[in-house]
Design an enzyme around this catalytic site. Structure first.
Site, short mmCIF file in Angstrom:
data_model
loop_
_atom_site.label_atom_id
_atom_site.label_comp_id
_atom_site.label_asym_id
_atom_site.label_seq_id
_atom_site.Cartn_x
_atom_site.Cartn_y
_atom_site.Cartn_z
N SER A 154 39.96 -84.09 25.14
CA SER A 154 40.44 -82.95 25.92
C SER A 154 39.84 -82.95 27.32
CB SER A 154 40.17 -81.65 25.17
OG SER A 154 40.82 -80.57 25.78
N ASP A 304 44.46 -83.55 28.33
CA ASP A 304 45.42 -83.83 27.26
C ASP A 304 46.55 -82.81 27.23
OD1 ASP A 304 43.79 -81.76 26.26
OD2 ASP A 304 44.11 -82.38 24.18
N ASP A 306 46.94 -79.68 26.64
CA ASP A 306 47.15 -78.62 25.66
C ASP A 306 46.73 -77.26 26.20
OD1 ASP A 306 44.39 -78.98 25.55
OD2 ASP A 306 44.27 -78.93 23.36
#
Length: 567
Positions: A154, A304, A306
């Site tokens: 992440s 990433d 998200d």
């Protein structure tokens, strides 16, 4: 440290690991450390003891650590052992979908994961290229998989990587599955691990259909018509850029203005040593571009993709730009979705969710509209759970204050792509009406009261940091402050007791309308407090906002002084 038996055992562990690790850099590191330790270098011995004195913890979000040799760091041996343990836990012939980002070693970790899945008798399906985490989360359900593995760290620093695990319901695992899988990993680490070749027929290379399907699903959450918006976008050197640009085009938005220095994936993150869009300075390039291009909004993915960060022109005229908090973004997105997804279209009702450390404003908004509101523990393994626990209801949004948003249940995890679409549509419609996000936030404050949130983070560095973290947490549990913000302690909940939530570590304290939640980091020697103050708007909203800001600053200082022993 100079005990011959201890050293012999340590060198034996290092040599056994060296023989398993296919990474030449890790092999060289171990050989250099063993040679230096053998020559009497105590620092090298301590480094070896750190590498082999424990095992990287497998928790509810899988693994995450710095790259390097040994069982405490991320490397190909750890990935293979973890996957072997997972396959021991899953049913025979399990299907596992695998995604990966563009970090160092991500492609290799994904390939090793696939080889172990098939070596254990399963079927592995690998996404075709580095893609956002939400695509993998979507693919788990779309492919009917028994599990999904995403290789990503992440927004961690460049030298980190990780192994994120989803189960067949498309949600990150929760207890007791995490402990059960961890036990199987420990067993697998003592055994030879069968691995297939990468040309095995049971390793399936997926095409771009999963990415395209996720894009279609993300666009489907839009219900308004606003598209006239000028967006500056940064991918933060991650994998969100291409996917987001294609999704915006599919939805009919003008192409975002990209920050070129941060658009292409780069595992070294050259302009952001800590590639978290919440970090100070991370949006500097985007801010400069937004000013130059007179943009309406800045949207930023983490590496990433998200999570979603957002900045807008400041409230004051010629006041520059302001990065919105995770709570501000959450309630704005929820407000937009509530107004567009009306109750009549959802016979099973509507539901929203946010974590216990996020603002209570969302619950008040939901209550006023007859919408069910669920408060959960921190983490999307909990925030997304109403999607499966209330299947009859339309899941409008779930969010946590750390800029994570799930829109419409497109995926059962954070999704920065669908959140970016809703944010752009919201800004476009406000712009068409001659309004700003500040106007909407003010309207919500007038209706529900001024809700202001802010964190307090205390790092406890040094060799005793973790012990000090535990001591301070025990102190908060057994002897919380009796007074705060001029009010007596009116309510206390120890999350270990599991009264309103599954058992966890933390305390929830109320002092009148002020809420303070204190919880430890799961992996670092630090404590974090989440403060929320509420002020009735009254006849003078500006005065109420000023009072709330003053109170928040004062409480943050009190909490900081308490946790650092200055009170």
């Amino acid at each position: 440290m100079n005990d011959p038996d201890f050293l012999a055992d340590l060198y034996g562990q290092a040599e056994a690991w060296r023989d398993q690790d296919p990474d030449p850099h890790n092999v060289a590191t171990l050989e250099e450390l063993v040679a230096a330790s053998t020559a009497g270098d105590d620092e090298a011995t301590r480094s070896l003891e750190t590498l082999f004195g424990d095992r990287i913890a497998f928790g509810t979000a899988g693994l995450r650590a710095e790259l390097g040799p040994g069982p405490t760091l991320m490397n190909r041996v750890v990935v293979r052992q973890t996957t072997a343990g997972l396959m021991r836990w899953l049913k025979t012939g399990a299907r596992v979908v695998i995604g990966y980002d563009a970090r160092h070693c991500s492609a290799e970790f994904a390939a090793d994961t696939a080889a172990v899945v098939v070596g254990a008798g399963g079927v592995a399906e690998i996404l075709p290229e580095p893609l956002p985490t939400p695509v993998l989360a979507y693919a788990v359900l779309a492919r009917g998989a028994d599990a999904g593995v995403m290789i990503t760290a992440s927004h961690n620093p460049p030298r980190d990587n990780g192994y994120k695990l989803y189960l067949s319901d498309g949600i990150q695992l929760v207890s007791p599955a995490d402990a059960e899988i961890a036990q199987q990993i420990d067993i697998a680490a003592t055994e030879a691990i069968p691995m297939s070749s990468m040309d095995d027929a049971n390793i399936v290379r997926l095409d771009d259909s999963m990415a395209k399907a996720h894009q279609q699903a993300a666009v489907s959450v839009l219900a308004g018509e606003g598209r006239d918006v000028s967006v500056v976008y940064t991918a933060m050197h991650g994998v969100g850029g291409k996917h987001l640009m294609e999704t915006f085009e599919l939805a009919g938005f003008p192409a975002p203005i990209i920050v070129p220095e941060q658009f292409e994936p780069d595992p070294d993150f050259p302009t952001a040593a800590f590639p978290n869009p919440e970090e100070e300075g991370a949006l500097d390039l985007a801010l400069a571009l937004a000013v130059d291009r007179h943009a309406d909004v800045i949207l930023a993915s983490d590496p990433d993709a998200d999570r979603l960060a957002m900045a807008v022109p400041a409230r004051e005229v010629d006041g520059g730009w302001t990065a919105l908090s995770g709570d501000e973004i959450g309630v704005l997105l929820a407000d937009h979705l509530i107004r567009h997804h009306v109750a009549e279209n959802h016979p099973g009702g509507r539901v929203v969710a946010n974590s216990v450390v996020s603002s209570r404003l969302l619950s008040r908004m939901a209550e006023s509209e007859g919408i069910a509101s669920v408060i959960t523990l921190t983490g999307f393994k909990w925030v997304a759970r109403p999607i499966v626990e209330r299947p009859e209801a339309h899941y409008l949004i779930g969010y946590e204050e750390a800029i994570g948003y799930s829109i419409g249940g497109v995926v059962r995890d954070k999704d920065g792509i669908s959140a970016a679409l809703v944010a752009a549509e919201m800004i476009a419609e406000l712009k068409a009406d001659g309004l700003t996000v500040w106007d909407r936030l003010d309207a919500l404050s007038l209706q529900h009261g001024v809700h202001l949130t802010g964190p307090v983070t205390v790092r406890l560095d040094g060799p005793e940091g973790l012990d000090e973290r535990e001591r301070l947490m025990e102190q908060m549990e057994s002897n919380p402050p009796a007074n705060l913000d001029g009010h007596e302690l009116s309510s206390f909940e120890n999350l270990r007791d599991g009264v309103n939530f599954p058992p966890s570590t933390g305390v929830v304290l109320f002092y009148g309308s002020t809420r303070v939640i204190v919880r430890p980091s799961g992996t670092e020697p630090k404590l974090k407090a989440y403060v929320e103050v509420v002020e009735p708007a009254g006849a003078d909203l500006a005065a109420a906002q000023e009072r709330a800001e003053t109170r928040l600053r004062e409480i943050q200082k009190e909490i900081h002084d308490l946790l650092t022993g200055q009170r």
